[in-house]
Design a protein around this motif. Structure first.
Motif, short mmCIF file in Angstrom:
data_model
loop_
_atom_site.label_atom_id
_atom_site.label_comp_id
_atom_site.label_asym_id
_atom_site.label_seq_id
_atom_site.Cartn_x
_atom_site.Cartn_y
_atom_site.Cartn_z
N LEU A 335 0.99 -1.24 -0.18
CA LEU A 335 0.45 -0.08 0.11
C LEU A 335 1.21 1.46 0.22
N ALA A 336 0.84 2.23 -1.15
CA ALA A 336 2.02 2.76 -1.05
C ALA A 336 0.54 4.44 -0.79
N VAL A 337 1.16 4.65 0.56
CA VAL A 337 0.80 6.49 0.89
C VAL A 337 0.90 7.19 0.39
N ALA A 338 0.29 7.93 -0.09
CA ALA A 338 1.38 9.55 -1.05
C ALA A 338 -0.23 10.96 0.20
N GLY A 339 0.20 10.97 1.14
CA GLY A 339 -1.25 11.37 1.80
C GLY A 339 -0.26 13.28 2.09
N GLY A 340 0.43 13.42 0.92
CA GLY A 340 0.77 14.94 0.32
C GLY A 340 2.08 15.53 0.78
N TRP A 341 2.73 16.62 0.66
CA TRP A 341 4.11 16.89 1.08
C TRP A 341 4.44 17.19 2.13
N ASN A 342 5.50 17.34 3.55
CA ASN A 342 5.53 18.34 4.42
C ASN A 342 7.80 18.59 3.55
N PRO A 343 7.50 19.42 3.97
CA PRO A 343 8.42 20.78 2.82
C PRO A 343 9.12 20.36 4.51
N ALA A 344 10.66 19.80 4.07
CA ALA A 344 11.31 19.61 5.39
C ALA A 344 12.11 21.16 5.30
N VAL A 345 11.07 21.48 6.48
CA VAL A 345 11.64 23.08 6.71
C VAL A 345 12.82 22.93 8.19
N HIS A 346 12.85 22.33 8.71
CA HIS A 346 14.15 22.17 9.77
C HIS A 346 15.19 22.91 9.59
N LEU A 347 16.10 23.10 8.96
CA LEU A 347 17.31 23.70 9.26
C LEU A 347 16.46 25.20 9.40
N PHE A 348 15.32 25.17 8.82
CA PHE A 348 14.72 26.79 8.40
C PHE A 348 14.33 27.36 9.82
N SER A 349 13.76 26.06 9.97
CA SER A 349 12.97 26.53 11.42
C SER A 349 14.21 26.73 12.80
N GLN A 350 15.27 26.19 12.69
CA GLN A 350 16.19 25.97 13.83
C GLN A 350 16.74 27.52 13.76
N SER A 351 16.72 28.16 12.16
CA SER A 351 17.74 29.67 11.93
C SER A 351 16.96 30.31 12.77
N GLN A 352 15.65 30.30 13.06
CA GLN A 352 14.63 30.99 13.75
C GLN A 352 13.26 31.63 13.42
N GLY A 353 13.25 31.12 11.54
CA GLY A 353 12.24 31.59 10.76
C GLY A 353 10.98 30.95 11.17
N ARG A 354 10.06 31.39 10.85
CA ARG A 354 8.43 31.46 11.62
C ARG A 354 8.33 30.07 10.25
N VAL A 355 7.48 29.09 11.00
CA VAL A 355 7.09 28.93 9.32
C VAL A 355 5.58 28.70 9.25
N VAL A 356 4.48 28.62 7.82
CA VAL A 356 3.63 28.92 7.92
C VAL A 356 2.14 28.39 7.33
N PHE A 357 1.36 28.20 7.63
CA PHE A 357 0.95 26.99 6.78
C PHE A 357 0.85 27.42 5.76
N ASP A 358 0.63 26.80 4.50
CA ASP A 358 -0.08 27.23 3.12
C ASP A 358 -1.58 26.08 2.86
N ASP A 359 -2.36 26.70 2.56
CA ASP A 359 -4.20 26.29 2.38
C ASP A 359 -3.88 25.69 1.67
N ALA A 360 -3.35 25.97 0.12
CA ALA A 360 -3.03 25.66 -1.49
C ALA A 360 -2.58 24.56 -1.09
N LEU A 361 -1.30 24.90 -0.39
CA LEU A 361 -0.25 23.80 0.13
C LEU A 361 -0.60 21.95 0.77
N GLN A 362 -1.36 22.74 1.72
CA GLN A 362 -1.78 22.28 2.65
C GLN A 362 -0.26 21.41 3.83
N ALA A 363 0.32 21.98 3.95
CA ALA A 363 1.46 22.24 4.56
C ALA A 363 1.90 23.10 4.94
N PHE A 364 3.05 23.08 6.05
CA PHE A 364 3.71 24.49 6.49
C PHE A 364 4.98 24.54 5.87
#
Lengths: 1054, 86
Positions: A335-364
Motif C-alpha cells: 500500500l503506497a501512501v501519498a498523503g501529501g508533502w511536508n516541506p523539510a523546514v527543519h533547518l529553516f525553523s532552527q534558524s529561527q524562521g517562522r513557518v506558516v501554513f499554506d492552505d493550497a499546499l496543505q503544508a507548513f
C-alpha cells in the motif's frame, strides 16, 4: 527475490554479502540496508516500541520511523540511511537502540571548520541549480547532500528534462561544479543544526569515522526537499504499507519491487507518479484511491477509486494482505501512501524562521527569514522539477549577489494539482497511527484533546508524538492536522512544535571527535614536566595545568609523602615547581599608580628591588586574587598571580587600563611561559642557592635580584609562602628543567602542591579560591592590615564600607584544632555548636591537613560568631569531628624562621650546568616520522622574541592595535619585553597542511582570505598562526607545546 | 556560536571573546561620596532589555581589545559599526 533484472543505480556486477539477525543476505553497491532487505524479501525489519507490532520499511530516507536496526557499534540507525557494505551485520530492534558493549569500533571521528560565501544544503535539482548559479559567479560555495551521490529526488524518479533522463542533467551539473575550484561538494553529509549567525553543523559519514563539519556561511540556500507524509487509518502500520515516494524510489533507484500487487493512496499527485513507475516495474496496480473527485489529466494508470482507505488486512504474521475502502476489499501486499508533502523546514525553523501554513499546499512552509538565508525548491513547496531548478538558480544568484539568465530545462512532468485537504478519519481504532515510531494513534491525540490540551507542544509532551529518533518527520504535520480536526480549527492555527537540532541522530562519539582522552582539553605543562613524570609525581589539575601534587617514594601514600616533604621544608631544604604562577610584566610611567588602584595596598611607594604581597578585589569588595609584585625598575613591575587566575587577572587589568584609565601610561605583558620558576624553601635553602645563583645569596627578605642563574640571566626573589627561608628562582623557560634537576641534585627534596598547601596553612596564609569563594573580603580574612586607609581609592574600596561588608557577624577566617590529633577534617564540613538547638550552620572547613610539624591534624575555616576557645563540631556526611577554634596561625607566629641558616661551613657546591631544552624537544623524532609527501611538521630553531607595546616598532607581527611580536636575532628596542621562552614555533608545511589546520582552527584559513598571520585558537589552545605559502608557522605558548604537538601528531596519523 | 566583528581582527567566533556585560557603565568619579544605594547601583544593577543592548566584549584570544557592540537579545543580530571603547 524481488530484485528487478535491470535498472536502478546499483552495481549488479558486485555482490555485497551481509547479515541481518544472523541471516545471510546480499545486495549491491548503491543499495541501502533497507533496499537490500527488501530485495532479500525481508518484510518485517523490527517491532514497534510500545505495542511490539511488526514493522517494515516505510520510507527511503532520513524520515524513516520504522526500520530501526543496530549495526555493529551503532546502537540504533534507520536502515534507510545505512549504505550497504561488504560484511555488514545488522540486528532488528524493538523501537529503541541497544548498545553492544562488546562491539569493536575502530572508527575515529574528526571535525573540521569551513567558511564559504554560499552554503547550499541539499543536492537535488534546486540545490544543484543554486550551487551552479553561485559557484559560476566565483563565490566560495559548499554544497551538502546526505546521499552518496547528488541528484536528490531525481535519483528516484523517471522524469525527463529536455527530453533526456534527468540524471543526465545532474551529471552535467556535477561536471560544471567540479570545474569550479571554489566549490566544495560534500556528499554523505547531513546538515544537522542551523545556529546563530549562519553557523551550521553537518555530519559527514566516512568509513574511517564520521566528520563533524562546522560551517560558517555568508548566505545559506536551503534546498532540503520535502518528506511525504502518511495518513492515519486503521492498520496503517503493517509491513507492506509504505510512502508512495519510497515505493517509487525502491523500484527506480534500487531496482527492487517492494510488492507484487499494490494499492496506491493518492491524496497528492505524487501517488500517480508512483503508480506509473510501479506498474512500469511490473507491480500490479490493484487500484488508486484518491479522495479528490477527479484524476489528473493524462494519467495512464487505470482503476482509480474516489474515496478513502478505511482499513487494512493482514496475515498471521501481521503482513499486509489487503486494503479496505469502505465495504470494498482489495488484495494487495503493498500500500503506497501519498498523503501529501511536508516541506523539510527543519533547518529553516532552527534558524529561527517562522513557518506558516499554506492552505493550497496543505503544508507548513517557510515564512519570513530570520537570518541571511532563503529556501528553494520543494522545501518551500515548489515540488515540480522545473520549478525547483528555476527557484534554485534564482536563490543561488541572489545569494552570490549576481544577475543571471539560466537555462531552465523543460520537464515532462504533468502539472500537480493541489493535494487533498485531508488528514484522515478520526478513527477510534487502536491501530490508526499518527506517529509510527512512538506508537501514537489518533485515539491518543483525541485523549489529549479531551483533557483540554490545545497546544501542539503540550500534545507532544503528553503523547510523545514527535519525540522519537525520527523527530516526527513524517508525523509532525499529521499531529497538527488531526488535532485541528479534533478541535475544529485549522492546522495553521495550531502550528508546529519547535524544530530543534539535530535534524538527524548524531553519535556522541562524532560530537567528541578527536577531543577525547589525552586530547579532550588543552593541557599545560611546565618545563620540568618530563622530570616530574620520571620521578613518579602524582599530578593534580589546576585550571589547565598539570601540577605535581606530591612526589611519592617507594610505596608511599599521599599522607606519608606529604609529611616527609613538609619535614624537609621545615628542617632542611625542599623545592617546588612554581612555574605555573601567572607572571605579568607591567611597564610605564604610571605603572605604580595603576597598581595602587588595582591592589588594596600601596605599590607606587615600593622601593626598586623590593617585593610586596598584594591583594586585589573586585568592585563588590570581594577578594579576587593575590600574589607578590616586585618593582624591577622605576617604571617596571612584575606581578605574580595565582595559577588558576592568571588569565582572568590579566584580562581584569586590561579591562581597567583600556576602559576606565586610558590616560595612564601602563603596558601589560604576560611572561608566564617565558620564565620557569623553582621555589627553594627551608632553613638550608642558602646551601642550594649558593650553587645555582650565588649572586643572590645576600638578598634580604622581600627583595629581588636580577642575577645569573646557572650562568644565564635570571631572577631571584626572596619571598616565602611557608614561613621558612625561601627563594623563587626564575630562569628562561628552556633552562627550567636544568635548574630543577640541579636544585634536586644539590639535595633539595621535591615537594608538590599538597605540601605547599600544608606549609602555608600552618602559617595561616589563605589561598584564593580555597579560603575565598567570591563572598570573602580582605577583612573577613583578618587582613585589614593590607587594606590601605590612606589611598583615595582602589577597586572595591567603597564596597568595604557597605552595610553588608562592614557589619558584625560575617564569616571570618579561623583556625581549628581537632580534639583527636589524628582525626581528619574534611574540606566543606559544616561547623555547628552541639549545644545549640536547633543548630546553626556557623561556617565550613576550608582546609584540613595533617601536620608533620605540629604532630597533629588541623584546619582553617570560615565561620561567624565564633571566638578562640569555642568548641564546635565539624560535620561532613555522617562523620562528626570535635574541634576547638584557635587563631589561624599554627606555626612560628613571630616569623622567627624566615631567615633560615647561613650557608653550611665546608659546603663546596659546584654550579650545575645550565642546559637549554625546547618544550618540543621530545617530539623531534615523532615529527620527522609523521611527515609525508603532503605535510611535514617540525620545530623551528629558537629565535629571540620580544613583545612590543605602544609605538609601532616597524617590524614583527602586529598582534593588536598597539601590540607587536618581534622575532629575530639582534638587539632589542627600548622598552621591549623579552619573551623568547614564552612561545615555541612549530612549522606545518606542504599541500596537506591546510587540511590539518582546519580540523582544529575555527578561523577562515582559505588562501584568498588568510594571507598573513592571526592570533586565534588551534585545538582550543591559544596560538599565532603565520602563513608563508603552504607553510604555516604556529607560535604556541610553551606550556601548551606538548599538548599541541600531541594533537598535531594525532592529526597527521589520520 | 555568534560571529563577532572585532574592530582589529575582523569576524571571529564567539569563543575567542570574553563577555563584558552592559557597556557605558562608567566607574564613578568619587565613589566615597556616593550613598550606599548609588554605589550598589553601580556595582550590581544592569539593564536586561528584550531588544537592542549595548554590551562589551573582550577579544581575549586575539588582539586583547575591549570594544562595544549593539546586540539584539532576541535575534542575536549585531549592529555595526562596533564602537571602540577608548
Amino acid at each position: 527475490m524481488t530484485r528487478l533484472p535491470s535498472g536502478g543505480l546499483i552495481d549488479r556486477s558486485v555482490t555485497l554479502p551481509f547479515h541481518f539477525d544472523g541471516r545471510p543476505l546480499h545486495g549491491h553497491p548503491g543499495d541501502t540496508l533497507a533496499s537490500a532487505l527488501l530485495a532479500g524479501g525481508v518484510r518485517v525489519v523490527g517491532h514497534s516500541v510500545d505495542l511490539g507490532r511488526p514493522r517494515g520499511v516505510f520510507s527511503a530516507g532520513a524520515e524513516e520511523p520504522n526500520a530501526l536496526v543496530r549495526v555493529g557499534a551503532d546502537p540504533m540507525l534507520a536502515a534507510t540511511t545505512v549504505e550497504l557494505r561488504d560484511g555488514l551485520r545488522a540486528w532488528s530492534l524493538r523501537g529503541k537502540g541497544r548498545v553492544d558493549p562488546d562491539a569493536v569500533d575502530e572508527r575515529r571521528a574528526d571535525k573540521g571548520y569551513l567558511h564559504c560565501d554560499v552554503l547550499v544544503a541539499g543536492g537535488g535539482p534546486a540545490g544543484l541549480a543554486a550551487a551552479l548559479a553561485a559557484g559560476e559567479s566565483g563565490a566560495r560555495v559548499i554544497l551538502l547532500d546526505d546521499q552518496p551521490r547528488l541528484g536528490g529526488d531525481l535519483l528516484s524518479s523517471r522524469v525527463r528534462l529536455d527530453g533526456a533522463p534527468a540524471l543526465d542533467w545532474v551529471a552535467a551539473a556535477e561536471r560544471r561544479l567540479a570545474a569550479l575550484p571554489e566549490v566544495r561538494v560534500l556528499v554523505r553529509t547531513t546538515a544537522i543544526g542551523y545556529y546563530d549567525h549562519n553557523y551550521l553543523v553537518a555530519v559527514e559519514r566516512r568509513a574511517a569515522g564520521e566528520r563533524l563539519w562546522h560551517l560558517r556561511a555568508r548566505r545559506v540556500v536551503l534546498a532540503t526537499g520535502a518528506h511525504e507524509r502518511s495518513l492515519p487509518f486503521p492498520g496503517n502500520d503493517r509491513p507492506g504499507v509504505m510512502l508512495a515516494s519510497a515505493a517509487r524510489a525502491y523500484v527506480n533507484r534500487y531496482g527492487v519491487r517492494p510488492g507484487g500487487r499494490a494499492v496506491v493512496y493518492a491524496c497528492a499527485d505524487s501517488g500517480y507518479e508512483a503508480a506509473r513507475d510501479l506498474e512500469a516495474a511490473g507491480v500490479v496496480i490493484a487500484a488508486i484511491v484518491d479522495p479528490r473527485p477527479q484524476a489528473p489529466a493524462g494519467h495512464a494508470v487505470t482503476g482509480t477509486i474516489t474515496g478513502t482507505i478505511t482499513g487494512t488486512t493482514s496475515d498471521a504474521d501481521g503482513l499486509l494482505t489487503g486494503v479496505r475502502i469502505g465495504d470494498q476489499h482489495l488484495e494487495a501486499d503493498l500500500l503506497a501512501v501519498a498523503g501529501g508533502w511536508n516541506p523539510a523546514v527543519h533547518l529553516f525553523s532552527q534558524s529561527q524562521g517562522r513557518v506558516v501554513f499554506d492552505d493550497a499546499l496543505q503544508a507548513f512552509v517557510p515564512g519570513a527569514s530570520a537570518q541571511a538565508e532563503r529556501s528553494a525548491g520543494a522545501c518551500r513547496g515548489l515540488y515540480g522539477t522545473r520549478e525547483a531548478i528555476e527557484d534554485g538558480y534564482a536563490a543561488g544568484a541572489e545569494a552570490a549577489g549576481r544577475d543571471g539568465d539560466f537555462a531552465v530545462p523543460s520537464s515532462d512532468e504533468t502539472a500537480l494539482r493541489p493535494p487533498a485537504a485531508y488528514w484522515g478519519e478520526l478513527s477510534p481504532d487502536a491501530t490508526a497511527f499518527v506517529d509510527l515510531q512512538r506508537d501514537v494513534t489518533v485515539a491518543d491525540l483525541a485523549r489529549a484533546a479531551g483533557t483540554g490540551m490545545r497546544s501542539v507542544e503540550h500534545v507532544k509532551r503528553f503523547t510523545t508524538a514527535g519525540t522519537g529518533a525520527d523527530q516526527g518527520k513524517t508525523s509532525g504535520a499529521l499531529v497538527a492536522g488531526v488535532m485541528a480536526e479534533l478541535l475544529g480549527a485549522t492546522p495553521g492555527q495550531l502550528g508546529t512544535t519547535t524544530f530543534r537540532p539535530p535534524y538527524a541522530p548524531v553519535a556522541f562519539g562524532t560530537l567528541a571527535g578527536r577531543d577525547r582522552g589525552e586530547l579532550s582539553d588543552p593541557v599545560r605543562t611546565t618545563a620540568m614536566h618530563g622530570a616530574h613524570l620520571a620521578r613518579g609525581a602524582v599530578f593534580e589539575d589546576v585550571g589547565q595545568w598539570k601540577r605535581p601534587r606530591y612526589f611519592p617514594l617507594d610505596g608511599e601514600g599521599m599522607r606519608e609523602a606529604v609529611l616527609r616533604e613538609c619535614r624537609a621544608a621545615r628542617t632542611g631544604v625542599a623545592a617546588m615547581d612554581a612555574s605555573t604562577l601567572g607572571k605579568i610584566d607591567i611597564r610605564g610611567r604610571d605603572a605604580g599608580a595603576f597598581l595602587d588602584r588595582i591592589y588594596t595596598n600601596m605599590y607606587s611607594t615600593l622601593a626598586v628591588g623590593a617585593c610586596r604581597y598584594g591583594l586585589m578585589c573586585t568592585a563588590d569588595g570581594m577578594v579576587f586574587d593575590d600574589g607578590t609584585t616586585t618593582r624591577l625598575g622605576e617604571d617596571h613591575y612584575l606581578m605574580t598571580t595565582t595559577t588558576g587566575n592568571a588569565a582572568a587577572v590579566l584580562d581584569w587589568l586590561e579591562e581597567w587600563r583600556q576602559t576606565e584609565w586610558p590616560e595612564l601610561d601602563v603596558r601589560l605583558t604576560s611572561v608566564t611561559d617565558h620564565w620557569a620558576t623553582v621555589a627553594i624553601a627551608g632553613p638550608r635553602a642558602r646551601d642550594v642557592l649558593a650553587a645555582v645563583a650565588p649572586g643572590a645569596l645576600d638578598l634580604a627578605f622581600m627583595r629581588y635580584a636580577g642575577t645569573e642563574v646557572l650562568g644565564v640571566p635570571g631572577r631571584v626573589f626572596r619571598i616565602s609562602f611557608s614561613g621558612e627561608l625561601a627563594y623563587e628562582v626564575n630562569v628562561p623557560w628552556h633552562y627550567g628543567r636544568s635548574l630543577w634537576e640541579g636544585v634536586l641534585d644539590l639535595g633539595a627534596v621535591p615537594y608538590g602542591t599538597e605540601t605547599m598547601h600544608v606549609l602555608r596553612a600552618e602559617k595561616g596564609f589563605a589561598i584564593v579560591g580555597q579560603e575565598t569563594d567570591g563572598t570573602v573580603t580582605p577583612q573577613d580574612l583578618g587582613m585589614s592590615w593590607i587594606v590601605s586607609k590612606r589611598k583615595p581609592d582602589y577597586v572595591g574600596k567603597r564596597s568595604h564600607s557597605r552595610p553588608d561588608t562592614a557589619r558584625d557577624g560575617r564569616k571570618r577566617l579561623v583556625g581549628l584544632l581537632t580534639d583527636d590529633p589524628d582525626a581528619g577534617l574534611a574540606e566543606g564540613a559544616q561547623l555547628l555548636r552541639e549545644s545549640e538547638v536547633p543548630a546553626r550552620m556557623l561556617g565550613h572547613v576550608t582546609s584540613g591537613y595533617a601536620s608533620a610539624t605540629l604532630g597533629r591534624t588541623f584546619g582553617l575555616a570560615m565561620a561567624r560568631d565564633v571566638a578562640p576557645g569555642d568548641r564546635l563540631t565539624a560535620v561532613s556526611g555522617t562523620a562528626t569531628v570535635a574541634v576547638t577554634v584557635v587563631e589561624p596561625v599554627f606555626y612560628d607566629p613571630e616569623n622567627a624562621r624566615r631567615d633560615g641558616e647561613p650557608v653550611a661551613a665546608g659546603i663546596v657546591s659546584t654550579a650545575p650546568e645550565g642546559r637549554a631544552e625546547s618544550p618540543a624537544a621530545a617530539f623531534a623524532a615523532g615529527f620527522a616520522a609523521a611527515g609525508s609527501q603532503s605535510v611535514r611538521l617540525r620545530e623551528l630553531p629558537a629565535t629571540p622574541m620580544w613583545e612590543v607595546r605602544g609605538a609601532d616598532p616597524g617590524e614583527g607581527l602586529r598582534l593588536g592595535p598597539d601590540w607587536w611580536l618581534v622575532v629575530r636575532d639582534g638587539p632589542a628596542g627600548e622598552g621591549w619585553v623579552e619573551v623568547s621562552g614564552q612561545r615555541t614555533v612549530l612549522e606545518l608545511a606542504g599541500p596537506g597542511a591546510l587540511d590539518v589546520l582546519i580540523t582544529g582552527c575555527p578561523l577562515d584559513l582559505h588562501p584568498s582570505v588568510f594571507t598573513g598571520h592571526a592570533q586565534t585558537l588551534l585545538a582550543k589552545a591559544p596560538v599565532i598562526i603565520e602563513r608563508d605559502g603552504d607553510a604555516y608557522r604556529i607560535y604556541v605558548r610553551s606550556s601548551y607545546t606538548a599538548y599541541l604537538a600531541e594533537w598535531l601528531l594525532d592529526a597527521l596519523g589520520r | 556560536m555568534l560571529l563577532i566583528d572585532c574592530p582589529h581582527c575582523g569576524p571571529r567566533d564567539e569563543n575567542e571573546f570574553r563577555y563584558g556585560g552592559q557597556a557605558g557603565i562608567a566607574y564613578p568619579d568619587a565613589p566615597g561620596e556616593l550613598s550606599d544605594g548609588e554605589w550598589a547601583g553601580y556595582v550590581f544593577m544592569r539593564d536586561n532589555p528584550k531588544g537592542w543592548f549595548t554590551e562589551r566584549w573582550f577579544h581575549a584570544h586575539g588582539c586583547r581589545t575591549w570594544f562595544a557592540v549593539e546586540r539584539h537579545t532576541v535575534t542575536h543580530e549585531i549592529r555595526t559599526p562596533v564602537q571602540e571603547i577608548r
